[in-house]
Design a protein around this motif. Structure first.
Motif, short mmCIF file in Angstrom:
data_model
loop_
_atom_site.label_atom_id
_atom_site.label_comp_id
_atom_site.label_asym_id
_atom_site.label_seq_id
_atom_site.Cartn_x
_atom_site.Cartn_y
_atom_site.Cartn_z
N THR A 188 0.63 -5.71 -13.07
CA THR A 188 1.95 -6.31 -12.96
C THR A 188 2.79 -5.49 -11.98
OG1 THR A 188 1.85 -7.06 -15.26
CG2 THR A 188 4.01 -7.05 -14.21
N TYR A 189 3.41 -6.19 -11.04
CA TYR A 189 4.27 -5.52 -10.06
C TYR A 189 5.66 -6.11 -10.12
CZ TYR A 189 6.45 -4.45 -5.56
OH TYR A 189 7.33 -4.03 -4.58
N LYS A 210 3.01 5.10 -16.90
CA LYS A 210 4.07 5.04 -15.92
C LYS A 210 5.44 5.05 -16.59
CE LYS A 210 5.94 3.98 -11.83
NZ LYS A 210 5.91 4.89 -10.66
N TYR A 261 9.35 4.22 -15.99
CA TYR A 261 10.03 3.35 -15.03
C TYR A 261 11.27 2.71 -15.64
CZ TYR A 261 7.71 -0.39 -17.65
OH TYR A 261 7.28 -1.23 -18.66
N GLY A 317 11.24 1.36 -19.49
CA GLY A 317 9.95 0.74 -19.72
C GLY A 317 9.21 1.31 -20.92
N HIS A 346 7.86 -0.81 -9.51
CA HIS A 346 6.83 -0.19 -10.34
C HIS A 346 5.62 -1.11 -10.45
CE1 HIS A 346 9.23 -2.48 -13.38
NE2 HIS A 346 8.02 -2.79 -13.84
N ARG A 363 2.68 4.26 -22.55
CA ARG A 363 1.27 3.97 -22.76
C ARG A 363 1.05 3.72 -24.25
NH1 ARG A 363 -0.78 8.61 -21.45
NH2 ARG A 363 -1.37 8.16 -19.28
N TYR A 419 -2.29 -0.43 -22.99
CA TYR A 419 -1.20 -0.96 -22.17
C TYR A 419 -0.54 0.19 -21.40
CZ TYR A 419 -1.79 -4.91 -25.34
OH TYR A 419 -2.32 -5.94 -26.09
N ASN A 420 -0.12 -0.09 -20.16
CA ASN A 420 0.44 0.94 -19.28
C ASN A 420 -0.54 2.11 -19.19
OD1 ASN A 420 2.05 2.53 -17.68
ND2 ASN A 420 3.74 2.70 -19.14
N ASP A 440 -2.95 -2.78 -17.43
CA ASP A 440 -3.44 -2.88 -18.81
C ASP A 440 -4.95 -3.10 -18.75
OD1 ASP A 440 -0.73 -2.86 -19.54
OD2 ASP A 440 -0.63 -5.05 -19.55
N LEU A 478 2.23 -1.68 -13.13
CA LEU A 478 1.65 -1.36 -14.43
C LEU A 478 0.25 -1.95 -14.53
CD1 LEU A 478 4.72 -2.23 -16.71
CD2 LEU A 478 4.13 0.00 -15.73
N SER A 501 13.43 -0.90 -15.59
CA SER A 501 13.21 -2.32 -15.32
C SER A 501 14.57 -3.01 -15.24
CB SER A 501 12.36 -2.94 -16.42
OG SER A 501 12.07 -4.29 -16.14
#
Length: 710
Positions: A635-636, A682, A684, A697, A652, A700, A677-678, A656, A654, A686
């Motif tokens: 995901t960007y 990261k 970040y 954000g 950012h 992990r 996940y993550n 998964d 991410l 949002s």
């Protein structure tokens, strides 16, 4: 289903709905049976016609118009399946992770709220539809055990949906609930959800009576423990029952549910001391996203009572009558919460917690007729309906705290320092939630789906009109009237390739200024939103591609330096989206796309707050064997500006990664799932569309679950 399995299901449901011991998880789901259409089988489960792999459906929910083939729909639309939620929904965000597989939808949520944005405009649960009715979902950590599918229609298409209580400027999200399938199911799930959080769930469905007329689906779960965010503790219990019936002349669906949650130390957004930094300042680096920055006594405790009823009765070969009703009570009786405000680049922040209960009650009923007729060379499928939406708001003015209703907390997001001593210096009893306002919206709808030239040319004409009235505690009354058109044209150049164009408008009730502003409670004048869109749809094998271009114009909302919220000219968003969904052969399913939104404030030319120009997502399900699925997602979210180009929110990316495995243990099928996940942890910020606050954000998070199919 044998009597023993039914008794086992009832015992499991009672255990989950009343359990105090955390152990639990994610729910397996058999896809919905559409009785009126042919069906395909995938992996032994039934699915709606023309499935695009396991990730999307080609036949989509188009509001009052019912189900239509995606290649015949003059909008950018995508129907996401339960598999998307089961595979990619994280413990913190669940339905948000499902919806953002559509590139038109961007994440604006946290572990506390499930917000999203579409084409640069924010939505929360109150904006979304459940079984055709808006306002039936809560806006916090939403229950998802009952969700079957979700259709996302980009753009303000008020002319093809039921009367709402608030605007859907960027698009419409329509959830449908699970129903009992032709084959009975009993699924028990246990899951570890990161941190010290566990989940247990049961999903039981069966059909009864002559020709399986009656269907019963019972779903319950229990979540408890500290989440992957240190200091964030969640206790949640959900219980939903879906009953449906179908005959040759009628079909009915009733969903009844209850959701309870108590979340302590959870956080939504960060605010900024915005006027002591120069324009163009870089946003301070995101702190550790694995911990909470609010004390453990802050809490959001609430429950939701939800009921939706849908009925259709065939009157003749060409005419059907329908009736829909809904009720939602969201009682937010535990509310001790505040938003951290960052004071400087060193990480110092303050919090002014508030302590007052809130509540909303939404009631809806409506009905009409739909039918079909031929006129010359044209075929018509029409809808005529009327409905009424009632919305009552409680609380917001009865603060129950010492020191004239306010206390002050201080902390530093980098050192972990926090001083909440004032909390213990003053009384903080809980008060009641007094009535503050009501609104009543009476609407009518006329829609016609016209086709000609062997169904290659398809045209949709929709009109929605309404009379709205707002009544407030201070004696202020306001009335509004509006007519909103929706027009769409779709032409199938071939069986697998179509072009479309559409125009839609939205004009509803004036927005009420929320808490935290000097003019809090004021009702702003309503403004009209207009959208024009055109695009192309192309299906290759089982993969559907959509390319759409759009332009939206609406009032620009913002606040002044002295903290008054209001309308300042217009905001113009234009851009394009490319979306793909489906299967590449038997071993690979793909879903995702990219989006570009150029959002500017008309007049000033400044970029709209919290709207990245670029975003994208791509998810895959790779099946090397019949039992093993490899799951991956990227995901960007691009950079954006907030506070009228004062701070830049960095971009950012991410990732998964996970897998599922279908096993047999002593003749009992079990689905194991592991997900990270993550992946790279990261940290970040949002952005949130149309807003100058940001969300920290999620960290992990490792999840592990097992689902027994009895």
């Amino acid at each position: 289903m044998k009597k023993g399995k039914i008794l086992a299901a009832l015992a499991a449901i009672m255990m989950v709905s009343g359990a105090n011991v955390p152990i639990m998880a994610e729910v397996s789901q058999l896809d919905e049976v559409v009785v009126e259409a042919d069906r395909y089988r995938q992996n032994g489960n039934e699915s709606v016609i023309k499935p695009l792999g396991v990730v999307a459906d080609q036949v989509q929910n188009v509001g009052l118009l019912g189900e239509k083939d995606a290649l015949e729909t003059p909008f950018n639309s995508m129907t996401l399946t339960r598999k998307d939620l089961d595979y990619f929904g994280s413990p913190e965000k669940g339905p948000t992770d499902m919806l953002t597989l559509n590139p038109a939808v961007r994440d604006a949520s946290s572990n506390l709220y499930n917000d999203v944005s579409i084409r640069g405009f924010n939505l929360n649960g109150h904006n979304m539809y459940l079984n055709g009715i808006q306002g039936m979902l809560d806006q916090q950590h939403a229950a998802d055990i009952y969700i079957d599918k979700a259709t996302v229609i980009a753009g303000p298409n008020l002319g093809i949906v039921g009367t709402p209580n608030r605007e859907n400027l960027g698009g419409t999200i329509l959830f449908t609930s699970k129903k009992a399938q032709a084959e009975p199911n009993l699924d028990l799930t246990l899951a570890y959800q990161g941190g010290k959080s566990f989940k247990e769930a049961v999903d039981f469905g069966t059909r009864l009576g002559h020709n399986q007329r009656w269907g019963v689906r019972v779903m319950a779960d229990n979540i408890q423990g500290e989440t992957a965010i240190d200091g964030d503790k969640l206790m949640q219990r959900d219980f939903f029952v879906n009953i449906d019936q179908k005959t040759k002349k009628s079909k009915t669906n009733l969903l009844v549910g209850y959701n309870y949650a108590d979340q302590k130390g959870a956080q939504f957004t960060w605010n900024f001391n915005e006027y002591n930094q120069p324009k163009g300042s870089r946003l301070p680096k995101a702190p550790d996203n694995g911990r909470s920055y609010l004390p453990e006594w802050t809490n959001n405790e609430y429950d939701n009572w939800i009921a939706t009823l849908n009925h259709e009765q065939i009157l003749s070969d060409h005419t059907t009558a329908f009736f829909n009703a809904g009720y939602h009570r969201e009682d937010w009786y535990g509310y001790q919460y505040g938003t951290p405000r960052l004071q400087n680049a060193n990480g110092d922040y303050t919090v002014h917690p508030e302590n007052y209960p809130l509540a909303v009650t939404t009631k809806y009923f409506g009905g009409g007729i739909k039918g079909k007729f031929n006129l010359g060379l044209t075929k018509h499928n029409y809808v005529l309906s009327a409905d009424r939406m009632m919305y009552d708001n409680y609380g917001g003015t009865n603060k129950k705290w010492g020191n004239n209703g306010e206390i002050l907390l201080r902390g530093n997001m980098y050192t972990g320092y926090m001083d909440d001593s004032q909390y213990y210096m003053y009384p903080h009893e809980q008060g009641s939630a007094p009535w503050s306002s009501s609104q009543f919206v009476t609407g009518w709808h006329i829609s016609d789906d016209i086709s000609m030239f062997d169904d290659r040319l398809n045209m949709i004409v929709g009109l929605h009109g309404h009379h709205a009235k707002q009544i407030k505690k201070n004696g202020e009354n306001k009335k509004y009237h509006g007519v909103n058109p929706t027009f769409g044209l779709n032409y199938k150049i071939s069986d697998n390739f179509s072009v479309y164009a559409s125009h839609a408008e939205d004009f509803m009730i004036g927005r009420v200024v929320g808490a935290g502003y000097k003019n809090s409670g004021e009702t702003l004048d309503p403004g009209k939103t207009k959208q024009n869109e055109f695009g192309f749809k192309y299906k290759v094998g089982d993969m559907l591609h959509t390319l759409s271009f759009f332009k939206i114009e609406q009032p620009n909302f913002g606040r002044t330096e002295d903290n008054y919220y209001g309308i300042f000219g217009k905001q113009k968003n234009k851009g394009f989206e490319y979306a793909f969904s489906g299967a590449l052969g038997r071993k690979l399913d793909l879903i995702g796309g990219i989006a570009y939104v150029d959002a500017k404030q008309a007049g000033t030319g400044k970029k709209a707050n919290g709207v990245p120009k670029w975003s994208g997502t791509a998810a895959l399900i790779y099946k090397p064997t019949e039992r093993l699925n490899i799951l991956g997602r990227a995901t960007y979210q691009g950079s954006s500006w907030i506070i009228n180009e004062k701070y830049k929110v960095p971009s950012h990316v991410l990732f998964d990664l996970g897998a599922t495995y279908e096993a047999d243990v002593r003749n009992t099928p079990i689905t194991f799932k592991a997900m990270l996940y993550n992946v790279f942890g990261k940290g970040y910020w949002s952005a949130r569309a149309g807003n100058s606050t940001v969300v920290l954000g999620t960290p992990r998070t490792f999840m592990l679950s097992a689902t027994l199919h009895l």
